[in-house]
Scaffold this motif. Structure first.
Motif, PDB file in Angstrom:
ATOM      1  N   UNK A  53      44.063  33.480  51.906  1.00  0.00           N
ATOM      2  CA  UNK A  53      44.554  34.513  52.462  1.00  0.00           C
ATOM      3  C   UNK A  53      45.435  35.151  51.042  1.00  0.00           C
ATOM      4  N   UNK A  54      46.312  33.860  50.442  1.00  0.00           N
ATOM      5  CA  UNK A  54      47.331  34.615  49.828  1.00  0.00           C
ATOM      6  C   UNK A  54      46.845  33.886  48.538  1.00  0.00           C
ATOM      7  N   UNK A  55      45.595  32.888  48.242  1.00  0.00           N
ATOM      8  CA  UNK A  55      44.970  32.958  47.059  1.00  0.00           C
ATOM      9  C   UNK A  55      44.333  34.012  46.641  1.00  0.00           C
ATOM     10  N   UNK A  56      43.660  34.819  48.177  1.00  0.00           N
ATOM     11  CA  UNK A  56      42.739  36.167  47.705  1.00  0.00           C
ATOM     12  C   UNK A  56      43.595  36.861  47.028  1.00  0.00           C
ATOM     13  N   UNK A  57      44.334  37.538  47.812  1.00  0.00           N
ATOM     14  CA  UNK A  57      46.032  38.198  47.073  1.00  0.00           C
ATOM     15  C   UNK A  57      46.573  37.944  45.874  1.00  0.00           C
ATOM     16  N   UNK A  58      46.781  36.543  45.632  1.00  0.00           N
ATOM     17  CA  UNK A  58      46.817  36.382  44.649  1.00  0.00           C
ATOM     18  C   UNK A  58      45.941  36.362  43.649  1.00  0.00           C
ATOM     19  N   UNK A  59      44.306  36.470  43.255  1.00  0.00           N
ATOM     20  CA  UNK A  59      43.853  36.280  42.681  1.00  0.00           C
ATOM     21  C   UNK A  59      42.954  37.589  42.187  1.00  0.00           C
ATOM     22  N   UNK A  60      43.015  38.410  43.201  1.00  0.00           N
ATOM     23  CA  UNK A  60      43.313  40.021  43.299  1.00  0.00           C
ATOM     24  C   UNK A  60      44.195  40.428  42.562  1.00  0.00           C
ATOM     25  N   UNK A  61      45.396  40.281  42.658  1.00  0.00           N
ATOM     26  CA  UNK A  61      46.715  40.665  41.626  1.00  0.00           C
ATOM     27  C   UNK A  61      46.514  39.965  39.916  1.00  0.00           C
ATOM     28  N   UNK A  62      45.801  39.088  39.904  1.00  0.00           N
ATOM     29  CA  UNK A  62      45.743  38.688  38.510  1.00  0.00           C
ATOM     30  C   UNK A  62      44.800  39.489  37.953  1.00  0.00           C
TER      31      UNK A  62
END
Length: 173
Positions: free
Chosen positions: A46-55
């Motif tokens: 989920x951290x990876x998903x949130x980071x990708x979405x934020x980027x």
């Protein structure tokens, strides 16, 4: 005859119960560790998903801001070009360059920006039919020449349309 079972002693029964209790605790602990490890892995994904979405959002926002900045800069460049054009109608290139604190070449480039070409084509040839040659008369006024109509380019006399290097150096001196 029936076969006899060996008797279990009380010690054996207690030992087996202790072993079973330890195994039950061990498996309960293992299940708890497995659940916690699973929770950790899910959170990491989920951290990876949130980071990708934020980027992605940051990139889209930055692109939008860059576009808005380019639009604003283009409007300001148009204002610069218009101001320099108006100034050149009133005074010579060197005088305008000195007043603006810019080089003569910079003033010429600003005045000749291609994004302003369509508006130049709209000029009334009767009123504003003069363009600076980059030279100044003795009185400090720009030396002008008529702007030929767009279709007159083919019939125009051969020769340089702008001042040559010797004339430019004389004008900038």
């Amino acid at each position: 005859m029936a076969q006899r079972r060996p008797r279990k002693s009380a010690r054996e029964v207690e030992a087996r119960e202790r072993v079973r209790a330890r195994r039950a605790e061990h498996w309960a602990r293992e299940r708890q560790l497995e659940d916690l490890a699973t929770d950790y892995e899910v959170a990491a994904q989920e951290i990876t998903d949130v980071t990708t979405e934020a980027e992605e959002k940051i990139a889209a926002y930055a692109a939008r801001l860059r576009g808005e900045a380019e639009t604003a800069k283009q409007e300001l460049r148009d204002r610069q070009t218009e101001s320099v054009g108006q100034m050149l109608k009133l005074d010579g290139v060197r005088s305008v360059a000195d007043r603006l604190g810019e080089s003569v070449d910079t003033v010429r480039k600003v005045a000749a920006r291609p994004d302003r070409a369509p508006e130049r084509g709209k000029l009334d040839h009767g009123l504003a039919a003069a363009r600076s040659t980059g030279q100044e008369a003795a009185a400090g006024q720009p030396v002008t020449r008529p702007i030929p109509p767009a279709n007159a380019a083919a019939t125009a006399s051969p020769g340089p349309a702008t001042a040559g290097p010797a004339e430019q150096s004389a004008a900038s001196a």
